[in-house]
Design an enzyme around this catalytic site. Sequence first.
Site, PDB file in Angstrom:
ATOM      1  N   LYS A 261      47.099  61.473 -77.307  1.00 39.34           N
ATOM      2  CA  LYS A 261      45.987  61.956 -76.480  1.00 39.34           C
ATOM      3  C   LYS A 261      46.378  61.939 -75.002  1.00 39.34           C
ATOM      4  CE  LYS A 261      43.219  58.954 -75.125  1.00 39.34           C
ATOM      5  NZ  LYS A 261      42.993  58.065 -73.958  1.00 39.34           N
TER       6      LYS A 261
ATOM      7  N   SER B 169      40.914  55.641 -70.752  1.00 37.23           N
ATOM      8  CA  SER B 169      41.895  56.603 -70.243  1.00 37.23           C
ATOM      9  C   SER B 169      41.460  57.991 -70.686  1.00 37.23           C
ATOM     10  CB  SER B 169      43.296  56.287 -70.775  1.00 37.23           C
ATOM     11  OG  SER B 169      43.740  55.064 -70.249  1.00 37.23           O
TER      12      SER B 169
ATOM     13  N   LYS C 107      46.941  56.960 -64.060  1.00 37.13           N
ATOM     14  CA  LYS C 107      47.111  56.497 -65.441  1.00 37.13           C
ATOM     15  C   LYS C 107      47.906  57.523 -66.256  1.00 37.13           C
ATOM     16  CE  LYS C 107      46.531  54.496 -69.425  1.00 37.13           C
ATOM     17  NZ  LYS C 107      46.597  53.144 -69.901  1.00 37.13           N
TER      18      LYS C 107
END
Length: 297
Positions: free
Chosen positions: A243, A100, A175
């Site tokens: 993140k 990701s 995502k």
Amino acid sequence: MSDDLPKVAWIGLGIMGSPMSENLIGAGYDVTGHTLERDKLERLSAAGGTAAASVAEAVRDADVVITMVPASPQVEAVAYGPDGILENVRPGALLIDMSSITPQTSVDLAKAGAEKGVRVLDAPVSGGEAGAVEAVLSIMVGGERAAFDEAMPLFEALGRTVVLCGPHGSGQTVKAANQLIVAVNIQACAEAVVFLERSGVDLGAALDVLGGGLAGSTVLARKKDNFLNRAFEPGFRVDLHHKDMGIVTDAARAVGAALPVGAVVAQLVASLRAQGDGGLDHSALLRAVERLSGARV
């Protein structure tokens, strides 16, 4: 191992990568892997895979290279440079990045791959450790249809819902949206848990009935035991969700989309990390709500 299946190189054998690579081995694929932790290499060998001492060694004979590493810097570290994937894999190979990362990193990787004759897909996943182990991940893919079609048998050994979302970077954009929804959902569940407990309600009973109504969600079903038992062993670490919230807030700013609730939850995730809980499962957002409610956690 079947001779007519493509040879797979797997880079990154962490919480997600290890069970995912083992599912490919179980489906008959010849998997050669590389990762930084020796015990994970031993686990791959024990499962029937081949351990490689470097990225270059792992990818040399591969038809398909799959990367599953924490973030954009790690993708760039394994992809580029003299010891990286693009310099050592054969032209015509397919590189599938399942990490990701930022959509732009995926776009740049696809461009760099094209210059080497390497086709690239971004294919991040949702479902956490349990989804990886059970091979029921949701896989959101960006790239060209021909490469996607070629990769489909591999994806079907790893997940249940597999969708081509658009050109390079699209998988990462979807995502990012996924991580926004999940974080906000966990936060809402965490607030409900503290409210219910402070009110003296049987938490297990309450979560059961909430799960059967409109408030039910995959997040609630998957994380209910974490909430009930205060068990926060990482299926997906707070550090990684921190993140991801950075990715979605930056990407939203770039396209002019306002994320008012997402911005607040991003700060709550950052706060949880600052409190020293970055290594815990993201369901530990419950701890942040408890602290805000005056509990000593």
